[in-house]
Design an enzyme around this catalytic site. Structure first.
Site, short mmCIF file in Angstrom:
data_model
loop_
_atom_site.label_atom_id
_atom_site.label_comp_id
_atom_site.label_asym_id
_atom_site.label_seq_id
_atom_site.Cartn_x
_atom_site.Cartn_y
_atom_site.Cartn_z
N THR A 184 -4.78 22.37 2.32
CA THR A 184 -4.31 23.37 1.37
C THR A 184 -4.97 23.21 0.01
OG1 THR A 184 -2.46 21.88 0.97
CG2 THR A 184 -2.03 23.77 2.41
N GLY A 222 -13.16 5.39 6.70
CA GLY A 222 -13.34 6.41 7.75
C GLY A 222 -12.10 6.71 8.56
N SER A 265 -8.62 8.03 2.53
CA SER A 265 -9.29 8.23 1.23
C SER A 265 -9.88 6.96 0.62
CB SER A 265 -8.35 8.87 0.22
OG SER A 265 -8.08 10.17 0.59
N ASP A 323 -7.19 13.89 -2.74
CA ASP A 323 -7.37 12.44 -2.63
C ASP A 323 -7.45 11.78 -4.02
OD1 ASP A 323 -7.67 13.31 -0.05
OD2 ASP A 323 -9.82 12.95 0.04
#
Ligand code: GLA
Length: 382
Positions: free
Chosen positions: A36, A122, A126, A172
């Protein structure tokens, strides 16, 4: 030893002196608000007690030496001529922040630093933002600049967009800067208004389950999704899906190509779920929270199509374990982690059971662990 103590020890070993400045910045988990952010919508994340530490000192010349203690690599750059190093792509997160600060006219001289992190890389938690934000809070001490917390979050996002080349939103970096000890965060990504969200009960634990299926969304599916969302918004004459009302969507959704219709429907419903989840969390309404998590996951799986079979399985398995309030995928998608809200007294058995059931069904080893919602980035006195 703490993260900082380990980083200081590594610095002394590597550079033979003591660091003069230190900063830490946490990873994050998105509880609700999947994709979003770049649509100008709402997000409800928490910063985690998994963080990246950066310690170091100014050198007085123009060389930038960065040592990544976790994989024992040193990379060297020049502050007066920033060049990416394809063999040390991890360093681009640091350089990207240096680059943005320089673009603002901040004089960044040479420095040497050690990075050390316990944010799994990964996994969708974050680690990249944690490194960018730790860099900003570290550099602020060596080369003081006058930027507020939201400006720092946006600068770090821009570093990732422009220097690293990942078209991420602000979720993030915002989470890493603004984290609240023991609380969730709410952000309106359009107005950047934000608030702390205290859960209405204190017996809810956040459990992360890493499917250990790695993902990379630089340039790939993430970019495609973003483009699909933008195209859908443009169809309604808007820049962002946030600006499309339900009335507008329902009247013309059938004109959209099927993939854009699905992506837009996910975003419109997800924005509503963020607001509902914020209220349910404040009220401590666990039944409602569980329902919203299940709906959120189904929407990612079926409409946004950014889940994986392993993540879907983990969500189903979690919901069958006593004490689980709800579970969903978290982060960019295509692998990584689920987030589970679990009654605190059920956590040890939940973790054990989820890992065992996942192994039995897939042969894969999941990492399942409880996390605390933690304070955002800060300088650490040495
Ligand atoms: C990644 C991006 C964020 C956000 C999430 C999905 O973490 O970096 O900006 O889009 O995916 O919610």
């Amino acid at each position: 030893m703490t993260l900082i103590e380990n980083a200081v020890a590594a610095y002394t070993r590597q550079f033979g002196s003591a660091p003069t400045a230190a900063a830490v910045a946490p990873g994050r988990v998105e509880i609700m608000g999947n994709h979003t952010d770049y649509n100008g919508g709402f997000v409800l994340p928490a910063a985690l007690d998994k963080a990246t530490a950066m310690v170091g000192a100014a050198t007085g010349d123009s060389a930038i030496r960065i040592y990544a203690a976790d994989f024992r690599r040193e990379a060297v750059f020049s502050a007066s001529n920033l060049q990416r190093d394809p063999h040390n792509s991890w360093a681009s997160y640091v350089l990207g922040v240096v680059d943005q600060l320089q673009q603002l006219g901040v004089k960044i001289g040479g420095f040497q630093a050690v990075i050390h992190s316990d944010v799994p890389g990964g996994a969708g938690l974050s680690s990249s933002a944690a490194l960018e934000v730790a860099t900003a809070f570290f550099l602020k001490q060596l080369f003081p600049f006058d930027l507020g917390p939201m400006q720092i979050a946006r600068l770090c996002q821009k570093a990732e967009n422009e220097f690293v080349g990942v078209p991420c939103g602000i979720l993030d970096q915002f989470s890493s800067v603004f984290g609240i000890d023991g609380g969730l965060l709410f952000l309106d990504c359009l107005t950047l208004e934000h608030s702390a969200v205290k859960m209405g009960r204190d017996d809810i634990a956040i459990v992360i389950c890493d499917s250990n299926v790695k993902h990379a969304h630089a340039g790939g599916d993430y970019t495609t999704r973003r483009a699909e969302c933008m195209a859908a918004a443009a169809h309604f004459g808007k820049q962002l899906l946030r600006e499309v009302t339900w009335e507008e969507f329902i009247a013309r959704e059938n004109e959209l190509p099927e993939n854009q219709r699905k992506r837009a429907k996910h975003i419109l419903t997800e924005d509503e779920r963020v607001l509902l989840m914020r209220d349910a969390a404040k009220a401590g309404d666990t039944a409602r929270m569980g329902l919203l998590l299940a709906e959120g996951h189904a929407s990612c799986r079926d409409l946004f199509e950014n889940s994986t079979p392993e993540i879907d399985l983990l969500v189903v398995l979690a919901s069958q374990i006593p004490g689980c309030i709800g579970a969903k995928m978290t982060g960019g998608g295509w692998g990584g982690c689920t987030v589970n809200l679990v009654y605190a007294n059920a956590v040890p058995e939940f973790c054990r059971s989820l890992a065992a059931r996942y192994k039995e069904r897939t042969g894969n080893i999941a990492s399942v662990y409880a996390c605390r919602a933690a304070q955002g980035a800060h300088a650490v006195p040495l």
